[in-house]
Write an enzyme that holds these catalytic residues in place. Structure first.
Site, PDB file in Angstrom:
ATOM      1  N   CYS A  78     -45.588 -39.992   0.091  1.00  0.00           N
ATOM      2  CA  CYS A  78     -45.728 -41.427   0.363  1.00  0.00           C
ATOM      3  C   CYS A  78     -45.108 -41.784   1.717  1.00  0.00           C
ATOM      4  O   CYS A  78     -45.610 -41.341   2.748  1.00  0.00           O
ATOM      5  CB  CYS A  78     -45.163 -42.238  -0.796  1.00  0.00           C
ATOM      6  SG  CYS A  78     -45.918 -43.862  -0.890  1.00  0.00           S
ATOM      7  N   ILE A 133     -47.910 -46.036  -5.039  1.00  0.00           N
ATOM      8  CA  ILE A 133     -47.180 -47.304  -4.877  1.00  0.00           C
ATOM      9  C   ILE A 133     -47.238 -47.723  -3.404  1.00  0.00           C
ATOM     10  O   ILE A 133     -46.654 -47.056  -2.553  1.00  0.00           O
ATOM     11  CB  ILE A 133     -45.704 -47.169  -5.312  1.00  0.00           C
ATOM     12  CG1 ILE A 133     -45.607 -46.661  -6.760  1.00  0.00           C
ATOM     13  CG2 ILE A 133     -44.978 -48.510  -5.165  1.00  0.00           C
ATOM     14  CD1 ILE A 133     -44.212 -46.246  -7.189  1.00  0.00           C
ATOM     15  N   HIS A 169     -46.631 -40.417  -5.499  1.00  0.00           N
ATOM     16  CA  HIS A 169     -45.292 -40.026  -5.945  1.00  0.00           C
ATOM     17  C   HIS A 169     -45.391 -38.991  -7.065  1.00  0.00           C
ATOM     18  O   HIS A 169     -45.435 -39.374  -8.238  1.00  0.00           O
ATOM     19  CB  HIS A 169     -44.542 -41.257  -6.475  1.00  0.00           C
ATOM     20  CG  HIS A 169     -44.116 -42.201  -5.414  1.00  0.00           C
ATOM     21  ND1 HIS A 169     -42.841 -42.228  -4.899  1.00  0.00           N
ATOM     22  CD2 HIS A 169     -44.799 -43.162  -4.753  1.00  0.00           C
ATOM     23  CE1 HIS A 169     -42.751 -43.166  -3.969  1.00  0.00           C
ATOM     24  NE2 HIS A 169     -43.925 -43.746  -3.861  1.00  0.00           N
ATOM     25  N   GLU A 171     -43.070 -37.214  -8.071  1.00  0.00           N
ATOM     26  CA  GLU A 171     -41.747 -37.123  -8.714  1.00  0.00           C
ATOM     27  C   GLU A 171     -41.556 -38.182  -9.802  1.00  0.00           C
ATOM     28  O   GLU A 171     -40.536 -38.182 -10.477  1.00  0.00           O
ATOM     29  CB  GLU A 171     -40.646 -37.222  -7.648  1.00  0.00           C
ATOM     30  CG  GLU A 171     -40.320 -38.613  -7.137  1.00  0.00           C
ATOM     31  CD  GLU A 171     -41.367 -39.228  -6.195  1.00  0.00           C
ATOM     32  OE1 GLU A 171     -42.450 -38.623  -6.008  1.00  0.00           O
ATOM     33  OE2 GLU A 171     -41.104 -40.323  -5.667  1.00  0.00           O
TER      34      GLU A 171
HETATM   35  N1  LIG Z   1     -43.957 -45.829  -2.034  1.00  0.00           N
HETATM   36  C1  LIG Z   1     -43.852 -45.669  -0.737  1.00  0.00           C
HETATM   37  O1  LIG Z   1     -43.251 -44.726  -0.222  1.00  0.00           O
HETATM   38  C2  LIG Z   1     -44.499 -46.758   0.066  1.00  0.00           C
HETATM   39  C3  LIG Z   1     -44.592 -46.456   1.537  1.00  0.00           C
HETATM   40  C4  LIG Z   1     -44.427 -47.748   2.309  1.00  0.00           C
HETATM   41  N2  LIG Z   1     -45.463 -48.676   1.977  1.00  0.00           N
HETATM   42  C5  LIG Z   1     -44.406 -47.444   3.810  1.00  0.00           C
HETATM   43  O2  LIG Z   1     -45.289 -47.849   4.502  1.00  0.00           O
HETATM   44  O3  LIG Z   1     -43.499 -46.830   4.281  1.00  0.00           O
END
Ligand SMILES: NC(=O)CC[C@H](N)C(=O)O
Length: 194
Positions: A78, A133, A169, A171
């Site tokens: 992410c 997310i 994610h 994890e």
């Molecule tokens: N769950 C996450 O790691 C989101 C990443 C976050 N939206 C970013 O741009 O850094």
């Protein structure tokens, strides 16, 4: 094998738990000196702007580039994927610039800010459970990058040699197979460097 989780901000404890479940020894990395003790490193999800800022402040930009130069594997999830990328869509400055790809932040829009799905990943037998997310997407990759999975035609998992990146994610579920996959990369790299 000892694997570090960059512990500046984000989902650190969850990665440590998943690494241990996959059979690794896991360490939270807060200082650059600790990188000498680990064979691989996970850059977790969180907020890439914050992680990038703290990495610059505590000397991790150079230290992780060197770590990677030695052939030690990195896994970005992410926000961690954004940190690995060579290019970020828009006019935002990229961070480590190690992986030959262009990423878009928060690419799923408001309606689908977070969701779970089963993903088929090249190299893993059955689909894995993935939690997205406010996730980024990989918009394009260079020739040396292997696309490991797509979601609705968009790239969400990729590998470039000793670099692994996932938009989601892994994890946050009890499915440790992507961590086990990374652990194999770490073992191979450690064996090759002796
Ligand atoms: N769950 C996450 O790691 C989101 C990443 C976050 N939206 C970013 O741009 O850094």
């Amino acid at each position: 094998m000892k694997v570090g989780v960059l512990a500046l901000q984000g989902a650190v404890a969850e990665h440590i738990r998943s690494l241990e479940a996959a059979g690794a020894e896991a360490v939270a990395i807060k200082r650059v000196e600790q990188l000498d003790d680990v064979h691989g490193l996970i850059i977790p999800g969180g907020e890439s702007t914050t992680i990038g800022k703290l990495m610059r402040k505590y000397g991790f930009m150079e230290a992780i580039a060197e770590f990677s130069d030695k052939g030690k594997p990195l896994f970005g999830t992410c926000a961690g994927l954004i940190v690995l990328a060579d290019r970020i869509e828009g006019d935002e400055e990229a961070h480590l610039r190690l992986m030959d790809m262009t990423v878009a932040r928060n690419a799923f829009g408001r309606q689908r800010e977070s969701f779970e799905t089963d993903l088929t990943v090249k190299g893993i037998d059955e689909p894995i459970r993935a939690v997205f997310i406010r996730a980024p997407l990989i918009k394009s990759v260079g020739d040396g990058v292997d696309v490991l999975s797509e979601y609705n035609g968009e790239i969400v998992t990729a590998r470039q040699g000793s670099l692994l990146a996932a938009s989601y994610h892994p994890e946050l579920t009890d499915d440790y197979r992507l961590h086990a996959y990374f652990l194999e990369m770490v073992k191979e790299a450690a064996a090759a460097s002796v």
